[in-house]
Design a protein around this motif. Structure first.
Motif, PDB file in Angstrom:
ATOM      1  N   ILE A  33      43.287  27.119 -48.475  1.00 12.08           N
ATOM      2  CA  ILE A  33      42.206  27.083 -49.470  1.00 12.08           C
ATOM      3  C   ILE A  33      41.737  25.667 -49.778  1.00 12.08           C
ATOM      4  CG2 ILE A  33      41.635  27.578 -51.883  1.00 12.08           C
ATOM      5  CD1 ILE A  33      43.194  30.205 -51.598  1.00 12.08           C
ATOM      6  N   PRO A  34      42.630  24.711 -50.087  1.00 10.28           N
ATOM      7  CA  PRO A  34      42.126  23.354 -50.376  1.00 10.28           C
ATOM      8  C   PRO A  34      41.371  22.736 -49.207  1.00 10.28           C
ATOM      9  CG  PRO A  34      44.392  23.595 -51.155  1.00 10.28           C
ATOM     10  CD  PRO A  34      44.089  24.798 -50.317  1.00 10.28           C
ATOM     11  N   LEU A  35      41.860  22.954 -47.982  1.00 13.92           N
ATOM     12  CA  LEU A  35      41.188  22.396 -46.806  1.00 13.92           C
ATOM     13  C   LEU A  35      39.821  23.047 -46.599  1.00 13.92           C
ATOM     14  CD1 LEU A  35      44.215  22.252 -44.340  1.00 13.92           C
ATOM     15  CD2 LEU A  35      43.082  20.309 -45.424  1.00 13.92           C
ATOM     16  N   ALA A  36      39.754  24.363 -46.791  1.00 19.48           N
ATOM     17  CA  ALA A  36      38.476  25.059 -46.628  1.00 19.48           C
ATOM     18  C   ALA A  36      37.485  24.641 -47.706  1.00 19.48           C
ATOM     19  CB  ALA A  36      38.700  26.571 -46.668  1.00 19.48           C
ATOM     20  N   LEU A  37      37.972  24.410 -48.921  1.00 19.40           N
ATOM     21  CA  LEU A  37      37.081  23.961 -49.992  1.00 19.40           C
ATOM     22  C   LEU A  37      36.491  22.585 -49.686  1.00 19.40           C
ATOM     23  CD1 LEU A  37      39.041  25.077 -53.186  1.00 19.40           C
ATOM     24  CD2 LEU A  37      36.905  26.044 -52.300  1.00 19.40           C
ATOM     25  N   GLU A  38      37.236  21.770 -48.927  1.00 22.12           N
ATOM     26  CA  GLU A  38      36.739  20.458 -48.529  1.00 22.12           C
ATOM     27  C   GLU A  38      35.744  20.545 -47.381  1.00 22.12           C
ATOM     28  OE1 GLU A  38      40.183  18.183 -47.581  1.00 22.12           O
ATOM     29  OE2 GLU A  38      40.928  18.106 -49.652  1.00 22.12           O
ATOM     30  N   GLY A  39      35.565  21.734 -46.824  1.00 19.25           N
ATOM     31  CA  GLY A  39      34.568  21.928 -45.779  1.00 19.25           C
ATOM     32  C   GLY A  39      35.102  21.870 -44.363  1.00 19.25           C
ATOM     33  N   HIS A  40      36.414  21.752 -44.193  1.00 17.31           N
ATOM     34  CA  HIS A  40      36.983  21.671 -42.844  1.00 17.31           C
ATOM     35  C   HIS A  40      36.927  23.033 -42.148  1.00 17.31           C
ATOM     36  CE1 HIS A  40      38.572  17.633 -43.465  1.00 17.31           C
ATOM     37  NE2 HIS A  40      39.079  18.035 -44.617  1.00 17.31           N
ATOM     38  N   ASP A  41      36.765  22.995 -40.833  1.00 16.19           N
ATOM     39  CA  ASP A  41      37.006  24.195 -40.038  1.00 16.19           C
ATOM     40  C   ASP A  41      38.507  24.469 -40.052  1.00 16.19           C
ATOM     41  OD1 ASP A  41      34.334  24.240 -39.523  1.00 16.19           O
ATOM     42  OD2 ASP A  41      34.500  24.115 -37.338  1.00 16.19           O
ATOM     43  N   ILE A  42      38.871  25.742 -40.053  1.00 16.41           N
ATOM     44  CA  ILE A  42      40.267  26.126 -40.204  1.00 16.41           C
ATOM     45  C   ILE A  42      40.708  26.997 -39.042  1.00 16.41           C
ATOM     46  CG2 ILE A  42      41.951  27.361 -41.657  1.00 16.41           C
ATOM     47  CD1 ILE A  42      40.904  24.873 -42.997  1.00 16.41           C
ATOM     48  N   MET A  43      41.880  26.680 -38.486  1.00 19.26           N
ATOM     49  CA  MET A  43      42.554  27.573 -37.556  1.00 19.26           C
ATOM     50  C   MET A  43      43.847  28.018 -38.234  1.00 19.26           C
ATOM     51  SD  MET A  43      44.197  26.952 -33.776  1.00 19.26           S
ATOM     52  CE  MET A  43      42.644  26.541 -33.017  1.00 19.26           C
ATOM     53  N   GLY A  44      43.870  29.264 -38.700  1.00 18.44           N
ATOM     54  CA  GLY A  44      45.021  29.751 -39.448  1.00 18.44           C
ATOM     55  C   GLY A  44      45.876  30.681 -38.626  1.00 18.44           C
ATOM     56  N   LEU A  45      47.157  30.385 -38.556  1.00 16.30           N
ATOM     57  CA  LEU A  45      48.119  31.221 -37.836  1.00 16.30           C
ATOM     58  C   LEU A  45      49.106  31.796 -38.843  1.00 16.30           C
ATOM     59  CD1 LEU A  45      48.914  29.075 -34.674  1.00 16.30           C
ATOM     60  CD2 LEU A  45      47.701  31.238 -34.761  1.00 16.30           C
ATOM     61  N   ALA A  46      49.113  33.096 -38.971  1.00 15.84           N
ATOM     62  CA  ALA A  46      50.028  33.742 -39.916  1.00 15.84           C
ATOM     63  C   ALA A  46      50.155  35.202 -39.547  1.00 15.84           C
ATOM     64  CB  ALA A  46      49.524  33.600 -41.350  1.00 15.84           C
ATOM     65  N   GLN A  47      51.349  35.735 -39.739  1.00 18.90           N
ATOM     66  CA  GLN A  47      51.581  37.141 -39.464  1.00 18.90           C
ATOM     67  C   GLN A  47      50.815  37.998 -40.451  1.00 18.90           C
ATOM     68  OE1 GLN A  47      55.725  36.595 -40.015  1.00 18.90           O
ATOM     69  NE2 GLN A  47      55.753  37.496 -42.044  1.00 18.90           N
ATOM     70  N   THR A  48      50.702  39.286 -40.151  1.00 18.78           N
ATOM     71  CA  THR A  48      49.993  40.193 -41.032  1.00 18.78           C
ATOM     72  C   THR A  48      50.733  40.317 -42.359  1.00 18.78           C
ATOM     73  OG1 THR A  48      51.198  42.025 -40.027  1.00 18.78           O
ATOM     74  CG2 THR A  48      49.034  41.524 -39.142  1.00 18.78           C
ATOM     75  N   GLY A  49      49.966  40.563 -43.412  1.00 18.71           N
ATOM     76  CA  GLY A  49      50.561  40.748 -44.725  1.00 18.71           C
ATOM     77  C   GLY A  49      50.859  39.471 -45.476  1.00 18.71           C
ATOM     78  N   THR A  50      50.289  38.351 -45.046  1.00 13.12           N
ATOM     79  CA  THR A  50      50.586  37.070 -45.700  1.00 13.12           C
ATOM     80  C   THR A  50      49.444  36.578 -46.579  1.00 13.12           C
ATOM     81  OG1 THR A  50      49.822  35.938 -43.695  1.00 13.12           O
ATOM     82  CG2 THR A  50      52.190  36.311 -43.910  1.00 13.12           C
ATOM     83  N   GLY A  51      48.392  37.379 -46.741  1.00 12.92           N
ATOM     84  CA  GLY A  51      47.303  36.982 -47.635  1.00 12.92           C
ATOM     85  C   GLY A  51      46.192  36.207 -46.974  1.00 12.92           C
ATOM     86  N   LYS A  52      45.905  36.509 -45.705  1.00 16.38           N
ATOM     87  CA  LYS A  52      44.883  35.751 -44.993  1.00 16.38           C
ATOM     88  C   LYS A  52      43.470  36.006 -45.543  1.00 16.38           C
ATOM     89  CE  LYS A  52      46.450  37.217 -41.012  1.00 16.38           C
ATOM     90  NZ  LYS A  52      46.566  37.513 -39.570  1.00 16.38           N
ATOM     91  N   THR A  53      43.219  37.217 -46.042  1.00 15.52           N
ATOM     92  CA  THR A  53      41.869  37.512 -46.533  1.00 15.52           C
ATOM     93  C   THR A  53      41.494  36.590 -47.686  1.00 15.52           C
ATOM     94  OG1 THR A  53      42.094  39.834 -45.865  1.00 15.52           O
ATOM     95  CG2 THR A  53      40.342  39.292 -47.427  1.00 15.52           C
ATOM     96  N   ALA A  54      42.402  36.412 -48.629  1.00 16.72           N
ATOM     97  CA  ALA A  54      42.113  35.493 -49.736  1.00 16.72           C
ATOM     98  C   ALA A  54      42.069  34.050 -49.252  1.00 16.72           C
ATOM     99  CB  ALA A  54      43.171  35.646 -50.829  1.00 16.72           C
ATOM    100  N   ALA A  55      42.828  33.732 -48.203  1.00 17.31           N
ATOM    101  CA  ALA A  55      42.860  32.358 -47.696  1.00 17.31           C
ATOM    102  C   ALA A  55      41.489  31.921 -47.206  1.00 17.31           C
ATOM    103  CB  ALA A  55      43.892  32.230 -46.580  1.00 17.31           C
ATOM    104  N   PHE A  56      40.721  32.836 -46.615  1.00 12.93           N
ATOM    105  CA  PHE A  56      39.358  32.459 -46.218  1.00 12.93           C
ATOM    106  C   PHE A  56      38.316  32.966 -47.208  1.00 12.93           C
ATOM    107  CE2 PHE A  56      39.890  36.499 -43.753  1.00 12.93           C
ATOM    108  CZ  PHE A  56      38.802  37.218 -44.218  1.00 12.93           C
ATOM    109  N   GLY A  57      38.615  34.093 -47.877  1.00 11.71           N
ATOM    110  CA  GLY A  57      37.625  34.703 -48.749  1.00 11.71           C
ATOM    111  C   GLY A  57      37.340  33.905 -50.007  1.00 11.71           C
TER     112      GLY A  57
END
Length: 424
Positions: A33-57
């Protein structure tokens, strides 16, 4: 660990987060979230069920709330691509929680629904469009949507989009998007082709990773039963009766197998339903709704739904059939132990599936504890017969019969086309 109010979100979004029942951000959210708020492109690696939707949403909504003006007719400000209808619907459901208190609108386009209805709502413009690639291209071809105004692109479960053959769709969609733009890619695994996608569509991305690919959630208790193929149904019924009020998700390998198993369970008095590629969108939505609400206790699914179900109350995931792709095992069992809960993953393995089990344990770097039975010797496949005989033997070597030489690729293309149709 940071709190949501320390991540740089606006008061409006913090209120939406609190209203959604979120307390403490997950590790992937803390990093992304902090990196995305700064405008960076993000490559996120995480297993299912770790809250990825909120991480980009959440950062996506934050950026859009600061943009002035409503979207023009047929225009989109942000595009989220996901591989399955179920996942599209669940992402949109989460985003609608985040946009409460703002004027932002979220819309979805998936196959299996009226394209004319989708054309009408797109004609007014939309802030965030969540879509499956196939239906989106249909709408683009009809001139129903413009993407040149989109300044944000999210690829969720990108590795599954590769598995379903959506890479060609992505190559057609991405050049239509506006620039400059922020791109966020989230995936549970990182195959070689994913690196190529990242280098093509992301600009100097920040990589965030919270668990190694192939690692199951820590709170999942795994076990395996070795048994003959014909004993699986009775064993499943025996185990289901131990927790009759709990929600159980059962994975089968094929659509026909899933439907047959569901009907066997219903005939024996279990509250069961099924979702797979041969079900209409309405049937799939009703089954998931009933499962989420608890009127359906057992949901039998194929891998088309492995990453599209986010129901925190799933207590047990049963691998009735082991998957052919080892990573799919991780995605399947990730449907339990969500939102910090404990969960259980039970697998059945017949002699014909020992090879799949070996691949799964190799990917996960663990030996799954044995609950019953003895590990059988692998069943060796029959050697193909030489020469003619119905086209099921070894491919011709050398000239003559070019059709036999090339049949593998068209067959795979047909298989991918069917999987895309089922997903979208």
């Amino acid at each position: 660990m940071l709190d949501f109010d320390m991540l740089g979100l606006s008061p409006t979004l913090q209120a939406a987060v609190k209203a959604a029942g979120y307390d403490t951000p997950t590790p992937i959210q803390n990093q992304a979230i902090p990196l995305a708020l700064e405008g960076h492109d993000i490559m996120g690696l995480a297993q299912t069920g770790t809250g990825k939707t909120a991480a980009f949403g959440l950062p996506l909504v934050e950026h859009l709330m600061k943009m002035e003006g409503r979207p023009q007719p047929k225009c989109v400000k942000a595009l989220v691509l996901a591989p399955t209808r179920e996942l599209v619907n669940q992402i949109a459901e989460a985003l609608n929680l985040y946009v409460k208190g703002s004027k932002l609108r979220v819309g979805t386009v998936v196959g299996g629904q009226s394209i004319n209805t989708q054309i009408r709502f797109l004609s007014r413009g939309i802030d965030i469009l969540v879509a499956t690639p196939g239906r989106l291209i249909d709408l683009m071809d009809r001139g129903a949507v413009r993407l040149d105004t989109a300044r944000f692109l999210v690829l969720d479960e990108a590795d599954q989009m590769l598995d379903l053959g959506f890479i060609h769709a992505l190559r057609k969609i991405a050049p239509k998007l506006g620039r400059p733009r922020q791109t966020m890619l989230f995936s549970a695994t990182m195959p070689k082709q994913m690196e190529e996608i990242a280098s093509t569509y992301l600009r100097n991305p920040r990589r965030v990773q919270v668990s190694p690919p192939g690692k199951a959630a820590d709170k999942i208790t795994q076990s395996i039963h070795f048994l003959d193929k014909g004993e699986k149904v009775s064993k499943l019924k025996e185990l289901l009766l131990r927790h009759p009020e709990s929600l159980s998700l059962v994975f089968a390998r094929t659509t026909h197998g899933a439907e047959r198993l569901m009907k066997q369970l219903v005939a024996d008095g279990f509250d069961a339903a099924s979702i797979h590629g041969n079900k209409s969108q309405g049937q799939r939505d009703r089954a998931i709704k009933g499962f989420r609400e608890g009127s359906i206790k057992i949901l039998v699914a194929t891998d088309v739904a492995a990453r599209g179900i986010d129901i925190p109350d799933v207590r047990v995931v049963y691998n009735f059939d082991l998957p052919d792709v080892p990573d799919n095992y991780v995605h399947r069992i990730g449907r339990t132990a969500r939102a910090g809960r404990d969960g259980e993953a039970v697998a059945f393995c017949s002699a014909e599936e020992v090879g799949q089990l070996k691949d799964i344990e190799k990917v996960m770097k663990v030996s799954i504890p044995v609950a019953s039975g003895d590990r059988p010797e692998p069943v060796k496949a029959d050697k193909p017969k030489r020469g003619g005989g119905g086209g099921r033997g070894r491919r011709p070597q050398g000239g003559g019969g070019g059709q036999g030489m090339s049949q593998g690729k068209p067959r795979q293309q047909r298989r991918n086309k069917q999987r895309r149709r089922s997903a979208a």
